[in-house]
Design a protein around this motif. Structure first.
Motif, PDB file in Angstrom:
ATOM      1  N   ALA A  53      53.795  29.225  33.810  1.00 55.30           N
ATOM      2  CA  ALA A  53      53.723  30.668  33.572  1.00 55.30           C
ATOM      3  C   ALA A  53      52.335  31.212  33.902  1.00 55.30           C
ATOM      4  O   ALA A  53      52.202  32.292  34.493  1.00 55.30           O
ATOM      5  N   LEU A  54      51.301  30.458  33.539  1.00 63.03           N
ATOM      6  CA  LEU A  54      49.937  30.899  33.840  1.00 63.03           C
ATOM      7  C   LEU A  54      49.712  30.944  35.343  1.00 63.03           C
ATOM      8  O   LEU A  54      49.106  31.888  35.876  1.00 63.03           O
ATOM      9  N   THR A  55      50.212  29.944  36.042  1.00 66.57           N
ATOM     10  CA  THR A  55      50.086  29.922  37.501  1.00 66.57           C
ATOM     11  C   THR A  55      50.821  31.102  38.127  1.00 66.57           C
ATOM     12  O   THR A  55      50.312  31.776  39.029  1.00 66.57           O
ATOM     13  N   LEU A  56      52.035  31.352  37.633  1.00 67.43           N
ATOM     14  CA  LEU A  56      52.828  32.468  38.156  1.00 67.43           C
ATOM     15  C   LEU A  56      52.149  33.797  37.875  1.00 67.43           C
ATOM     16  O   LEU A  56      52.156  34.705  38.724  1.00 67.43           O
ATOM     17  N   MET A  57      51.553  33.941  36.688  1.00 67.63           N
ATOM     18  CA  MET A  57      50.894  35.191  36.329  1.00 67.63           C
ATOM     19  C   MET A  57      49.747  35.496  37.291  1.00 67.63           C
ATOM     20  O   MET A  57      49.589  36.633  37.747  1.00 67.63           O
ATOM     21  N   VAL A  58      48.959  34.466  37.593  1.00 68.93           N
ATOM     22  CA  VAL A  58      47.833  34.669  38.503  1.00 68.93           C
ATOM     23  C   VAL A  58      48.322  34.928  39.917  1.00 68.93           C
ATOM     24  O   VAL A  58      47.882  35.874  40.587  1.00 68.93           O
ATOM     25  N   ARG A  59      49.278  34.113  40.382  1.00 65.29           N
ATOM     26  CA  ARG A  59      49.718  34.187  41.779  1.00 65.29           C
ATOM     27  C   ARG A  59      50.544  35.418  42.094  1.00 65.29           C
ATOM     28  O   ARG A  59      50.342  36.074  43.131  1.00 65.29           O
ATOM     29  N   ASP A  60      51.479  35.759  41.196  1.00 60.98           N
ATOM     30  CA  ASP A  60      52.450  36.812  41.523  1.00 60.98           C
ATOM     31  C   ASP A  60      52.182  38.156  40.862  1.00 60.98           C
ATOM     32  O   ASP A  60      52.818  39.156  41.222  1.00 60.98           O
ATOM     33  N   TYR A  61      51.269  38.187  39.892  1.00 58.62           N
ATOM     34  CA  TYR A  61      51.043  39.451  39.190  1.00 58.62           C
ATOM     35  C   TYR A  61      49.597  39.943  39.266  1.00 58.62           C
ATOM     36  O   TYR A  61      49.377  41.151  39.356  1.00 58.62           O
ATOM     37  N   LEU A  62      48.622  39.047  39.208  1.00 62.46           N
ATOM     38  CA  LEU A  62      47.234  39.488  39.233  1.00 62.46           C
ATOM     39  C   LEU A  62      46.668  39.563  40.646  1.00 62.46           C
ATOM     40  O   LEU A  62      46.100  40.577  41.040  1.00 62.46           O
ATOM     41  N   VAL A  63      46.838  38.491  41.423  1.00 66.12           N
ATOM     42  CA  VAL A  63      46.289  38.479  42.789  1.00 66.12           C
ATOM     43  C   VAL A  63      46.861  39.606  43.645  1.00 66.12           C
ATOM     44  O   VAL A  63      46.121  40.284  44.365  1.00 66.12           O
ATOM     45  N   PRO A  64      48.182  39.884  43.597  1.00 66.32           N
ATOM     46  CA  PRO A  64      48.703  40.990  44.412  1.00 66.32           C
ATOM     47  C   PRO A  64      48.089  42.343  44.073  1.00 66.32           C
ATOM     48  O   PRO A  64      48.014  43.222  44.944  1.00 66.32           O
ATOM     49  N   GLN A  65      47.658  42.522  42.822  1.00 67.00           N
ATOM     50  CA  GLN A  65      47.021  43.791  42.465  1.00 67.00           C
ATOM     51  C   GLN A  65      45.686  43.960  43.188  1.00 67.00           C
ATOM     52  O   GLN A  65      45.303  45.066  43.562  1.00 67.00           O
ATOM     53  N   VAL A  66      44.965  42.859  43.376  1.00 66.99           N
ATOM     54  CA  VAL A  66      43.663  42.915  44.035  1.00 66.99           C
ATOM     55  C   VAL A  66      43.826  43.078  45.540  1.00 66.99           C
ATOM     56  O   VAL A  66      43.042  43.783  46.189  1.00 66.99           O
ATOM     57  N   THR A  67      44.844  42.430  46.106  1.00 70.35           N
ATOM     58  CA  THR A  67      45.019  42.469  47.561  1.00 70.35           C
ATOM     59  C   THR A  67      45.720  43.737  48.044  1.00 70.35           C
ATOM     60  O   THR A  67      45.675  44.048  49.234  1.00 70.35           O
ATOM     61  N   ASP A  68      46.365  44.460  47.141  1.00 72.11           N
ATOM     62  CA  ASP A  68      46.985  45.733  47.527  1.00 72.11           C
ATOM     63  C   ASP A  68      45.902  46.714  47.981  1.00 72.11           C
ATOM     64  O   ASP A  68      44.884  46.894  47.307  1.00 72.11           O
ATOM     65  N   SER A  69      46.105  47.358  49.118  1.00 71.86           N
ATOM     66  CA  SER A  69      45.062  48.211  49.694  1.00 71.86           C
ATOM     67  C   SER A  69      44.733  49.397  48.793  1.00 71.86           C
ATOM     68  O   SER A  69      43.567  49.776  48.657  1.00 71.86           O
ATOM     69  N   TYR A  70      45.758  49.990  48.163  1.00 70.81           N
ATOM     70  CA  TYR A  70      45.492  51.126  47.263  1.00 70.81           C
ATOM     71  C   TYR A  70      44.646  50.667  46.091  1.00 70.81           C
ATOM     72  O   TYR A  70      43.624  51.284  45.751  1.00 70.81           O
ATOM     73  N   ASN A  71      45.075  49.580  45.439  1.00 68.56           N
ATOM     74  CA  ASN A  71      44.358  49.095  44.263  1.00 68.56           C
ATOM     75  C   ASN A  71      42.928  48.692  44.601  1.00 68.56           C
ATOM     76  O   ASN A  71      41.993  48.972  43.842  1.00 68.56           O
ATOM     77  N   ALA A  72      42.768  48.022  45.739  1.00 74.53           N
ATOM     78  CA  ALA A  72      41.418  47.602  46.142  1.00 74.53           C
ATOM     79  C   ALA A  72      40.519  48.815  46.348  1.00 74.53           C
ATOM     80  O   ALA A  72      39.342  48.802  45.963  1.00 74.53           O
ATOM     81  N   GLY A  73      41.081  49.866  46.941  1.00 73.56           N
ATOM     82  CA  GLY A  73      40.301  51.081  47.139  1.00 73.56           C
ATOM     83  C   GLY A  73      39.873  51.713  45.831  1.00 73.56           C
ATOM     84  O   GLY A  73      38.746  52.206  45.695  1.00 73.56           O
ATOM     85  N   VAL A  74      40.760  51.690  44.839  1.00 73.49           N
ATOM     86  CA  VAL A  74      40.428  52.244  43.527  1.00 73.49           C
ATOM     87  C   VAL A  74      39.305  51.449  42.878  1.00 73.49           C
ATOM     88  O   VAL A  74      38.355  52.013  42.314  1.00 73.49           O
ATOM     89  N   LEU A  75      39.379  50.122  42.954  1.00 76.09           N
ATOM     90  CA  LEU A  75      38.366  49.273  42.333  1.00 76.09           C
ATOM     91  C   LEU A  75      36.998  49.467  42.989  1.00 76.09           C
ATOM     92  O   LEU A  75      35.963  49.517  42.308  1.00 76.09           O
ATOM     93  N   VAL A  76      36.984  49.570  44.322  1.00 75.43           N
ATOM     94  CA  VAL A  76      35.721  49.807  45.030  1.00 75.43           C
ATOM     95  C   VAL A  76      35.140  51.164  44.633  1.00 75.43           C
ATOM     96  O   VAL A  76      33.934  51.298  44.381  1.00 75.43           O
ATOM     97  N   LEU A  77      35.996  52.166  44.554  1.00 71.58           N
ATOM     98  CA  LEU A  77      35.533  53.503  44.191  1.00 71.58           C
ATOM     99  C   LEU A  77      34.975  53.528  42.767  1.00 71.58           C
ATOM    100  O   LEU A  77      33.949  54.177  42.501  1.00 71.58           O
ATOM    101  N   LEU A  78      35.616  52.821  41.846  1.00 78.32           N
ATOM    102  CA  LEU A  78      35.103  52.742  40.487  1.00 78.32           C
ATOM    103  C   LEU A  78      33.703  52.138  40.459  1.00 78.32           C
ATOM    104  O   LEU A  78      32.842  52.571  39.689  1.00 78.32           O
ATOM    105  N   ALA A  79      33.472  51.147  41.310  1.00 80.21           N
ATOM    106  CA  ALA A  79      32.144  50.540  41.374  1.00 80.21           C
ATOM    107  C   ALA A  79      31.112  51.551  41.863  1.00 80.21           C
ATOM    108  O   ALA A  79      29.997  51.647  41.320  1.00 80.21           O
ATOM    109  N   PHE A  80      31.455  52.336  42.893  1.00 79.96           N
ATOM    110  CA  PHE A  80      30.537  53.367  43.400  1.00 79.96           C
ATOM    111  C   PHE A  80      30.233  54.398  42.314  1.00 79.96           C
ATOM    112  O   PHE A  80      29.093  54.832  42.144  1.00 79.96           O
TER     113      PHE A  80
END
Length: 500
Positions: A53-80
């Motif tokens: 379950a921990l492996t699935l959570m990281v692979r299928d639920y957390l990593v896709p959030q970071v690699t999604d272009s919209y989400n990545a843009g939001v995270l970068v903007l928050l840093a700025f």
């Protein structure tokens, strides 16, 4: 990829978000609640195999959030945004600007309105308002015999209530990130920016809390514990000793008022220059264009401030760079909360929670009362957790599918979530802004909590009436009507108090 929606789980599909809520309240930590709730949801999908379950959570639920272009843009903007806010807070410009207008403040009412206006000026940071406004106005409040509880209330009412109404700062970017996930899931024909903009007139609590401060100062209305605190301050006998451990204002040698207004001018001009041809600020702007324009504006504004401080010998460019990087890292907690919220939203879709909630609401709740129910539940969560952002993360994935299912006014329901979440942020004794506002004003936290609570409850009561009417009509006329009632109520209370 996550498995297909498990539509036969029924009420069990709500278990992860319910667990997240209980743990968030019990631990006063929304990140912990969301993480364990997400893990529990993966266990429901995967079966009781913690490692898998921990492996699935990281692979299928957390990593896709970071690699999604919209989400990545939001995270970068928050840093700025975090870097720019840190530079503004540490520049000393806010204190320099306030000191420039001090000579015009000669009465109690002027002090309160000036502190209120200063809080609006520091709109870019809800946490920057206590850091700058509190220490700046505290000595003058003491000399004019305005209680520190009143100053703390003013600071608190111009921190989060101002920040949540500005769509192009950290609050707005965070909320749009949550909205976008539901927009894509529900197939709503609107951008996240357009939906947030349409919800602005229905952020009733923010508008009422913000409007109350100058009205109270000009009309001269006080009630409840605040009245006792003000009477004691006017008599030169404060209810408590001043808090000498209060936050001290940020001062730099050669700090200038231009350190505040010029970067903000650059920010605004850049936004209009880049996004104006696309319809900003009232037209529909795509998420990618909006984030790109914001990133450009914040970078240029930060560069302007660095140059200003260097030219005035207030701070070296290398030191400014370090402050900027520190500010970027300060957004890490927000980024983690957002990632977990996105993942929890996907998990709820996988478990069929959104379909279950939509069906439950469709069969049992009338469309007109849904905004009120959303507001009340959001108030309870935010008051218990002290976190408005955590409340948004929990409530928006539940409220939006419910509103969509019964054709309730979506903008009103979004406004109800934001208003309810802000209620707790404004008055909960464990809220970060409550604690910082007390420290900035030099007031005791409990004194600030108990003197502010009646004002918050009065505005909350107006919101209850407002969301009933807004649920029935969906009309933006609700806001000016509530503001009018607020003014009439204060005048009537003043008249009754004078007559006694």
């Amino acid at each position: 990829m996550p498995p297909e929606t498990l539509s036969d789980l029924g009420a069990i599909s709500l278990f992860p978000v319910a667990l997240a809520l209980v743990l968030s309240i019990a631990s006063r930590n929304v990140i912990l609640g969301l993480f364990i709730g997400l893990f529990a949801g993966v266990l429901l999908v995967e079966g009781f195999s913690p490692i898998a379950a921990l492996t699935l959570m990281v692979r299928d639920y957390l990593v896709p959030q970071v690699t999604d272009s919209y989400n990545a843009g939001v995270l970068v903007l928050l840093a700025f945004i975090g870097g720019f806010v840190a530079l503004m807070e540490k520049s000393g410009g806010g204190a320099a600007f306030a000191a420039r207008v001090m000579r015009f403040i000669t009465t109690r009412a002027r002090l309160q309105v000036a502190a209120w206006f200063g809080g609006i000026l520091i709109f870019f940071s809800d946490l920057g308002t206590p850091l700058i406004i509190g220490p700046t106005f505290r000595p003058l409040a003491d000399s004019l015999r305005v209680s520190r509880a009143k100053l703390a209330y003013i600071i608190d009412s111009t921190a989060s209530p101002v920040a949540i109404l500005v769509p192009f700062i950290g609050w707005g970017v965070y909320i749009m990130g949550l909205l976008n996930q539901q927009i894509e899931s529900l197939g709503v024909n609107a951008s996240d920016y357009a939906l947030l903009l349409s919800a602005l007139p229905f952020q009733l609590y923010a508008w009422l809390a913000l409007a109350a401060v100058p009205l109270l100062a000009i009309i001269g209305v006080e009630f409840g514990p605040m009245r006792r605190a003000e009477d004691a301050a006017r008599a030169g006998n404060p209810l408590q000793q001043p808090n000498d451990s209060a936050l001290e204002q940020v001062t730099l040698v050669n700090a200038r008022p231009s350190f505040v207004w010029l970067p903000l001018v650059v920010l605004g001009v850049t936004l209009f220059w880049v996004l104006g041809p696309l319809g900003f600020p009232f037209g529909r702007v795509s998420g990618s264009d909006f984030r790109a324009g914001l990133a450009t504006a914040y970078l240029l504004a930060a560069l302007t401030l660095v140059v200003l401080m260097a030219l005035n010998r207030a701070q070296s460019p290398l030191r400014s760079l370090q402050v900027y990087l520190d500010g970027m890292s300060r957004m890490m907690q927000i980024a983690i909360m957002l990632l977990l919220a996105w993942a929890m939203g996907d998990m709820m879709t996988t478990l069929g929670a959104d379909d279950f909630v939509a069906t439950l609401v469709r069969e049992n709740v009338a469309a007109w009362i849904l905004p009120l129910l959303i507001f009340v539940v959001s108030c309870a969560i935010s008051f218990a957790t002290g976190s408005s952002w955590g409340t948004f993360a929990i409530m928006l994935p539940l409220a939006m599918p419910a509103a969509f299912a019964i054709d309730a006014p979506l903008a009103v329901c979004v406004g109800a979530v934001l208003s309810g979440g802000l209620f707790g942020d404004h008055c909960s004794p464990i809220s970060e802004t409550t604690i910082l506002s007390s420290a900035g004003a030099g007031a005791d936290v409990f004194d600030h909590f108990q003197t502010q609570l009646p004002y918050a409850l009065a505005n909350g009561a107006l919101c209850v009436a407002g969301f009933i009417v807004a649920g029935l009509s969906g009309s933006v006329i609700v806001l000016p009507v509530l503001l009018s009632i607020q003014i009439i109520g204060m005048l009537a209370f003043k008249r009754l108090s004078t007559a006694r």
